[in-house]
Design a protein around this motif. Structure first.
Motif, PDB file in Angstrom:
ATOM      1  N   UNK A 141      30.831  18.722  51.651  1.00 25.58           N
ATOM      2  CA  UNK A 141      29.560  19.341  51.290  1.00 25.58           C
ATOM      3  C   UNK A 141      28.353  18.618  51.835  1.00 25.58           C
ATOM      4  N   UNK A 142      28.535  17.432  52.416  1.00 24.10           N
ATOM      5  CA  UNK A 142      27.416  16.676  52.964  1.00 24.10           C
ATOM      6  C   UNK A 142      26.925  17.335  54.257  1.00 24.10           C
ATOM      7  N   UNK A 143      25.676  17.053  54.662  1.00 24.00           N
ATOM      8  CA  UNK A 143      25.179  17.605  55.927  1.00 24.00           C
ATOM      9  C   UNK A 143      26.068  17.238  57.117  1.00 24.00           C
ATOM     10  N   UNK A 144      26.593  16.030  57.130  1.00 25.26           N
ATOM     11  CA  UNK A 144      27.444  15.615  58.244  1.00 25.26           C
ATOM     12  C   UNK A 144      28.759  16.387  58.264  1.00 25.26           C
ATOM     13  N   UNK A 145      29.299  16.712  57.094  1.00 20.85           N
ATOM     14  CA  UNK A 145      30.544  17.487  57.094  1.00 20.85           C
ATOM     15  C   UNK A 145      30.283  18.921  57.546  1.00 20.85           C
ATOM     16  N   UNK A 146      29.080  19.428  57.300  1.00 21.25           N
ATOM     17  CA  UNK A 146      28.715  20.760  57.819  1.00 21.25           C
ATOM     18  C   UNK A 146      28.683  20.740  59.344  1.00 21.25           C
ATOM     19  N   UNK A 147      28.137  19.666  59.914  1.00 23.50           N
ATOM     20  CA  UNK A 147      28.118  19.509  61.378  1.00 23.50           C
ATOM     21  C   UNK A 147      29.555  19.462  61.906  1.00 23.50           C
ATOM     22  N   UNK A 148      30.415  18.712  61.217  1.00 20.23           N
ATOM     23  CA  UNK A 148      31.818  18.616  61.633  1.00 20.23           C
ATOM     24  C   UNK A 148      32.500  19.986  61.552  1.00 20.23           C
ATOM     25  N   UNK A 149      32.201  20.745  60.509  1.00 21.46           N
ATOM     26  CA  UNK A 149      32.771  22.083  60.349  1.00 21.46           C
ATOM     27  C   UNK A 149      32.342  22.996  61.492  1.00 21.46           C
ATOM     28  N   UNK A 150      31.065  22.964  61.840  1.00 19.26           N
ATOM     29  CA  UNK A 150      30.580  23.780  62.971  1.00 19.26           C
ATOM     30  C   UNK A 150      31.294  23.398  64.267  1.00 19.26           C
ATOM     31  N   UNK A 151      31.400  22.091  64.505  1.00 21.40           N
ATOM     32  CA  UNK A 151      32.026  21.599  65.726  1.00 21.40           C
ATOM     33  C   UNK A 151      33.490  22.029  65.769  1.00 21.40           C
ATOM     34  N   UNK A 152      34.192  21.860  64.656  1.00 20.91           N
ATOM     35  CA  UNK A 152      35.614  22.214  64.588  1.00 20.91           C
ATOM     36  C   UNK A 152      35.821  23.712  64.794  1.00 20.91           C
ATOM     37  N   UNK A 153      34.941  24.526  64.228  1.00 18.46           N
ATOM     38  CA  UNK A 153      35.066  25.984  64.385  1.00 18.46           C
ATOM     39  C   UNK A 153      34.895  26.389  65.851  1.00 18.46           C
ATOM     40  N   UNK A 154      33.938  25.785  66.527  1.00 20.27           N
ATOM     41  CA  UNK A 154      33.736  26.097  67.945  1.00 20.27           C
ATOM     42  C   UNK A 154      34.935  25.637  68.774  1.00 20.27           C
ATOM     43  N   UNK A 155      35.464  24.474  68.474  1.00 17.93           N
ATOM     44  CA  UNK A 155      36.640  23.978  69.191  1.00 17.93           C
ATOM     45  C   UNK A 155      37.848  24.874  68.920  1.00 17.93           C
ATOM     46  N   UNK A 156      38.009  25.344  67.694  1.00 20.50           N
ATOM     47  CA  UNK A 156      39.098  26.260  67.362  1.00 20.50           C
ATOM     48  C   UNK A 156      38.949  27.566  68.148  1.00 20.50           C
TER      49      UNK A 156
END
Length: 161
Positions: free
Chosen positions: A18-33
């Protein structure tokens, strides 16, 4: 060589809290997926004793009754809300959500088994400003069973940290 139509899709794991950094990681992972035609597996570990859970500071939690959602249900709802708020209603890739009771370090390392890649943020809710890596991201980089990407918060990058 022909590709096997029944071959399983690769899995990219995104660790979230839920942290801002985990949101960034989620965006990055979704694009890589999306780029790898992979399944995005969103993973969150939760603990009763943690001073911070995905739902915020640890709450006094009364014994559940039939009408009271469990901590797992509350955490899952928050992960779903985070997912929709970060990637929208249609993330463009198949998504699995896993909410697991246990320390984030163990939950994420276990989630790396069989994955192509695991993506975490540099610091979560309990991260200390200015730390290069938080304790969870450091543990994951040292113990994951697949490749790891650690994503920095774009606000830190903009501030030159």
């Amino acid at each position: 060589m022909t590709e096997n139509a029944t071959a399983p899709r690769p899995v990219i794991v995104a660790g979230v809290d839920g942290s801002p950094t985990s949101r960034e990681a989620l965006r990055w992972a979704a694009e890589e997926a999306r780029l790898r035609t992979a399944t995005l597996r969103v993973v969150c570990g939760w603990e009763w004793s943690s001073p911070f859970n995905l739902i915020g500071p640890a709450l006094e939690y009364a014994a559940p009754d039939a009408d009271t959602p469990s901590m797992e249900e509350l955490t899952r709802a928050k992960v779903e809300e985070l997912l929709t708020g970060t990637l929208g209603e249609e993330p463009g890739v198949p998504v699995e959500v896993r909410v697991v009771q246990g320390p984030a370090t163990r939950v994420l390392v276990d989630a790396s088994e069989g994955a192509t890649l695991i993506v975490v943020g540099t610091r979560g809710h309990s991260g200390i400003k200015g730390a290069v890596l938080g304790s969870v991201s450091r543990h994951v980089t040292q113990h994951a069973r697949c490749n790891v990407v650690v994503v920095r918060d774009s606000r830190d990058l903009a501030a030159g940290e």
